[in-house]
Design a protein around this motif. Structure first.
Motif, short mmCIF file in Angstrom:
data_model
loop_
_atom_site.label_atom_id
_atom_site.label_comp_id
_atom_site.label_asym_id
_atom_site.label_seq_id
_atom_site.Cartn_x
_atom_site.Cartn_y
_atom_site.Cartn_z
N GLU A 235 -16.79 9.35 46.60
CA GLU A 235 -17.02 9.27 48.05
C GLU A 235 -18.48 9.61 48.37
O GLU A 235 -19.16 8.91 49.16
CB GLU A 235 -16.08 10.23 48.77
CG GLU A 235 -16.23 10.19 50.29
CD GLU A 235 -15.32 11.19 50.97
OE1 GLU A 235 -15.26 11.20 52.21
OE2 GLU A 235 -14.65 11.97 50.25
N THR A 236 -18.99 10.65 47.71
CA THR A 236 -20.39 11.07 47.94
C THR A 236 -21.34 9.98 47.47
O THR A 236 -22.30 9.60 48.17
CB THR A 236 -20.68 12.38 47.20
OG1 THR A 236 -19.75 13.39 47.65
CG2 THR A 236 -22.11 12.83 47.44
N GLN A 240 -24.09 7.42 49.39
CA GLN A 240 -25.50 7.30 49.02
C GLN A 240 -25.88 5.84 48.78
O GLN A 240 -26.96 5.39 49.18
CB GLN A 240 -25.77 8.13 47.76
CG GLN A 240 -25.65 9.64 47.99
CD GLN A 240 -25.79 10.43 46.70
OE1 GLN A 240 -25.87 9.86 45.60
NE2 GLN A 240 -25.84 11.78 46.84
N VAL A 241 -24.97 5.08 48.11
CA VAL A 241 -25.22 3.65 47.87
C VAL A 241 -25.34 2.92 49.19
O VAL A 241 -26.21 2.06 49.39
CB VAL A 241 -24.11 3.03 46.99
CG1 VAL A 241 -24.23 1.52 46.94
CG2 VAL A 241 -24.21 3.60 45.59
N ALA A 242 -24.46 3.24 50.11
CA ALA A 242 -24.48 2.58 51.42
C ALA A 242 -25.80 2.85 52.13
O ALA A 242 -26.41 1.97 52.76
CB ALA A 242 -23.31 3.06 52.26
N GLY A 400 -20.79 -4.44 52.46
CA GLY A 400 -19.80 -4.08 51.44
C GLY A 400 -19.97 -2.65 50.98
O GLY A 400 -18.99 -1.93 50.74
N ALA A 401 -21.24 -2.21 50.87
CA ALA A 401 -21.47 -0.83 50.43
C ALA A 401 -20.92 0.16 51.44
O ALA A 401 -20.35 1.19 51.07
CB ALA A 401 -22.97 -0.62 50.20
N ARG A 402 -21.11 -0.15 52.73
CA ARG A 402 -20.55 0.73 53.75
C ARG A 402 -19.01 0.73 53.66
O ARG A 402 -18.36 1.77 53.81
CB ARG A 402 -21.00 0.27 55.14
CG ARG A 402 -22.47 0.56 55.40
CD ARG A 402 -22.76 0.53 56.90
NE ARG A 402 -22.39 -0.75 57.49
CZ ARG A 402 -23.20 -1.78 57.60
NH1 ARG A 402 -24.44 -1.69 57.12
NH2 ARG A 402 -22.81 -2.90 58.16
N ALA A 403 -18.40 -0.51 53.36
CA ALA A 403 -16.93 -0.58 53.23
C ALA A 403 -16.46 0.22 52.02
O ALA A 403 -15.42 0.89 52.05
CB ALA A 403 -16.49 -2.04 53.10
N VAL A 404 -17.25 0.16 50.91
CA VAL A 404 -16.90 0.93 49.71
C VAL A 404 -16.92 2.41 50.03
O VAL A 404 -16.06 3.18 49.60
CB VAL A 404 -17.85 0.59 48.55
CG1 VAL A 404 -17.69 1.59 47.40
CG2 VAL A 404 -17.59 -0.82 48.06
N THR A 410 -11.03 6.89 51.76
CA THR A 410 -9.57 6.68 51.81
C THR A 410 -8.93 6.98 50.45
O THR A 410 -7.85 7.58 50.35
CB THR A 410 -9.25 5.23 52.23
OG1 THR A 410 -9.88 4.96 53.48
CG2 THR A 410 -7.76 5.01 52.35
N LEU A 411 -9.58 6.51 49.34
CA LEU A 411 -9.07 6.75 47.99
C LEU A 411 -8.97 8.25 47.72
O LEU A 411 -7.99 8.73 47.15
CB LEU A 411 -9.98 6.08 46.96
CG LEU A 411 -9.66 6.35 45.49
CD1 LEU A 411 -8.28 5.79 45.14
CD2 LEU A 411 -10.72 5.74 44.58
#
Length: 697
Positions: A235-236, A240-242, A400-404, A410-411
């Motif tokens: 999640e963290t 950062q990727v987003a 997509g990065a924001r969705a991930v 959620t995961l």
């Protein structure tokens, strides 16, 4: 006077008037009454049974068995009428009873109303025997009753056999049905066996899998704990990727705003430059190809030219100097230049050989450059659109990065819930593992049982007969009538008359000789009066009757052989006639002696001796079935041997009894004539008894 002449004189007495001649004719024909007329009366009684009126009562109601109509009474009635054994009259039971009582019918055959039902019951739970009812009346005729019992025994056997055939045929059909059903069951058992084996394997795999699953569920619980921790890190990281993709998108979008106008305005120039690069690359590749192809040749030629110029310089300028000193410096420069060209040719040759693969690498790089230049030239008009597409994809990557990042959040939340569920899963898998073990044990027993069932049913299929129609008909025929009488009659008599002829023919000849001596004196009176020898007297009294006997044999056998309604067939006709001549001569001698010795009482003895012979000769029933008295006298009377010999002569067989009969009859004839001679000798002496006999006939 000799005996034959005396016999002829005795016979001439019968020609002196009508009455004597009639008496002689009567004597000649008398044997026909016994030997022909009596035989004619019952010559072939079984061949005329169709003339006997017999009542037939059919009260059968019919029945149904296995969907088939059974009409045993109608079938039997039809068969009886077609057989023509009797003159059948279909009447009611009351009419049949009354007819047998008053003699209208000799007997009756009744088929009861439940005949078909009883026959059909053979395939049911309570089989019953069908009964045919025969009613006879010996007061009408005893022999017909005996005949009917024999005939109806055959009728009963035929009816029983037919019923048995129907019953057994149904049994064999049931066998076939049972075979087919068992075969289907065996096939199902084989499928069950196969399925049970697969199920057993599956249950073992399930048990093994659940063992692994139990282990895995434990690992899953531990793994989910780690996943939960990792999900937090994910999640963290995703956040950062987003954030990074957002920075990239912002920069690209800023650069694209500056670059896109240039690409849109200079696309043609970029394409022309790219095509120029492509053409230059192709030219270099062609040159490299020329180097590869021509390098070795040019290298050899350069060295040859350099060697020739060096040799020419040496020859013209060093060994023998030319008068023109201005040419040598030029030749010196040419020598140096040719040596340089040879050195360059060597380098070019080395390059053409491409020992290190540099030339190939260069060619590949030029080809790649050419390909990319062609692609750039092709895409040059659309570079602005391509850049716009790339920018859109970077923006999609950012989205997509924001969705991930959101999914990672959620995961993380889900894995926190799964961590608690994994503990419950591990417990449930443990319970499944235990049940799978019990299932595997049960399926092991099922597999063993299905194997035994399949084996037993397949063995049973082989043991249960499956009969086709031909095989079923053959076995039904054998089992319905398992024992047949293979009757073989050696020298069979064709009818009653032929069978009884050996009995009645000698009876008729005995009676013929007996009556002849009622008219002819057993001892010739003229010979007695003349004092002739005893033998001459005996022969003189015997020859006339023997002669008459010969004529009787001729008349009797002619009638038996050729008269209508008779037609006696003889295996040995000549032997039969010759033997009968000996028989009549023997009978004449015996009867002559009895009359000569006992006088009037001798006629009674002749009749008594006839009765003894008839009852002990075995002419009708075997003598062994008679009382002991008749068995005792059987071997000592001539008719015993006559009957036995005539059977062999008429119907056939070995001739031993014939030769034995001839010997016995010859002995009786000689003995009787000798006794007659003794009696004649005694008659030549007169006594009081002769003058005054006690009995006179």
């Amino acid at each position: 006077m000799r005996s034959p002449k005396l016999a002829a004189l005795e016979l001439k007495r019968f020609g002196r008037g009508k009455l004597p001649r009639a008496a002689l004719v009567a004597i000649l024909l008398l044997p026909l009454l016994y030997g022909a007329l009596y035989l004619w009366s019952f010559w072939d009684p079984y061949g005329r049974l169709e003339k006997l009126p017999v009542a037939l009562v059919n009260e059968d109601r019919g029945a149904t068995a296995d969907g088939k109509k059974i009409t045993a009474g109608d079938d039997l009635t039809k068969n009886l009428r077609e057989s023509k054994v009797f003159d059948w009259h279909e009447v009611s039971d009351d009419e049949a009873r009354e007819g047998v009582e008053n003699g209208t019918y000799y007997l009756s055959l009744t088929m009861p109303g439940d005949l078909s039902e009883r026959i059909a019951s053979s395939s049911g739970d309570a089989p019953e025997t069908g009964a045919l009812q025969v009613r006879t009346n010996d007061a009408n005729n005893y022999v017909v009753g005996q005949i009917s019992r024999t005939v109806f025994a055959e009728v009963r056997t035929a009816a029983s056999t037919k019923s048995s055939r129907s019953f057994l045929d149904r049994i064999f059909i049931k066998f076939s049905d049972l075979h087919d059903a068992t075969e289907k069951a065996a096939k199902g058992a084989d499928e069950l066996k196969s399925g049970a084996a697969k199920a057993k394997k599956g249950s073992k795999d399930l048990s093994d899998g659940l063992t692994d699953a139990k282990k895995g569920s434990g690992e899953l619980a531990g793994g989910l704990k780690k996943l939960d921790s990792g999900a937090a890190d994910l999640e963290t990281g995703a956040r950062q990727v987003a954030a990074g993709t957002q920075v990239l998108a912002d920069k690209v979008n800023g650069v694209a705003a500056d670059v896109r106008p240039y690409l849109r305005d200079n696309g043609k120039k970029i394409g022309d430059s790219a095509r120029l690069v492509s053409d230059f690359s192709q030219g270099l590749r062609n040159s490299l190809d020329l180097v590869v192809k021509s390098g070795p040749t040019l290298r050899a030629g350069a060295h040859v030219a350099a060697d020739e110029i060096a040799a020419l310089h040496k020859e013209e300028c060093e060994d023998t100097p030319l008068p023109d000193t201005k040419l040598c410096p030029k030749m010196e420069r040419a020598k140096v230049a040719s040596a340089d060209v040879a050195k360059i040719a060597d380098d070019l040759g080395v390059l053409a050989e491409d020992s290190n693969g540099d030339l190939k690498k260069l060619d590949a790089q030029l080809k790649d450059l050419q390909t990319k230049a062609d692609a750039l030239a092709k895409r040059a008009p659309d570079l602005d659109a391509d850049l716009a597409y790339a920018v859109s994809k970077i923006n999609e990557l950012n989205t997509g990065a924001r969705a991930v990042a959101t999914g990672a959040d959620t995961l993380h939340t889900g894995l926190t819930s799964a961590k608690s569920g994994s503990t419950e899963l591990d417990s449930g898998v443990g319970r499944l593992k235990k049940g799978a073990g019990e299932l595997d044990s049960g399926l092991y027993k099922l597999a063993d049982g299905s194997t035994e069932l399949a084996t037993g049913l397949n063995d049973g299929v082989g043991k249960i007969p499956d009969y086709g129609k031909d095989a079923r008909d053959q076995r039904t025929e054998v089992m319905a009538d398992p024992v047949k009488l293979a009757s073989q009659s050696l020298h069979k008599a064709p009818n009653y008359g032929t069978g009884f002829a050996p009995y009645f023919i000698p009876l008729s000849l005995w009676v013929g000789a007996m009556v002849a001596y009622m008219l002819i004196q057993p001892l010739n009176r003229r010979a007695l009066a003349a004092g002739a020898s005893a033998w001459r007297i005996a022969l003189a009294g015997w020859l006339p009757v023997a002669t008459i006997g010969v004529l009787q044999v001729a008349a009797l056998m002619s009638v038996l052989r050729w008269a209508p309604g008779l037609g006696l067939e003889m295996a040995r006709p000549a032997g039969t006639v010759a033997f009968l001549l000996l028989v009549t001569c023997c009978f004449a001698a015996i009867i002559q002696w009895l009359n000569a010795r006992f006088g009037a009482a001798g006629r009674i003895l002749v009749l008594a001796l006839l009765m003894l012979q008839l009852t002990s000769a075995g002419g009708t029933y075997p003598v062994q079935t008679s009382p002991g008295f008749f068995n005792a006298i059987h071997p000592f009377l001539p008719m015993t041997y006559v009957v036995e010999a005539l059977r062999r002569l008429i119907t056939g067989g070995g001739l031993d009894p014939v030769w034995q009969g001839c010997a016995v009859l010859a002995a009786f004839t000689a003995g009787a004539l000798a006794l007659t001679a003794v009696s004649a000798r005694r008659r030549q002496v007169w006594t009081v008894d002769r003058l005054h006999p006690e009995l006179s006939l």
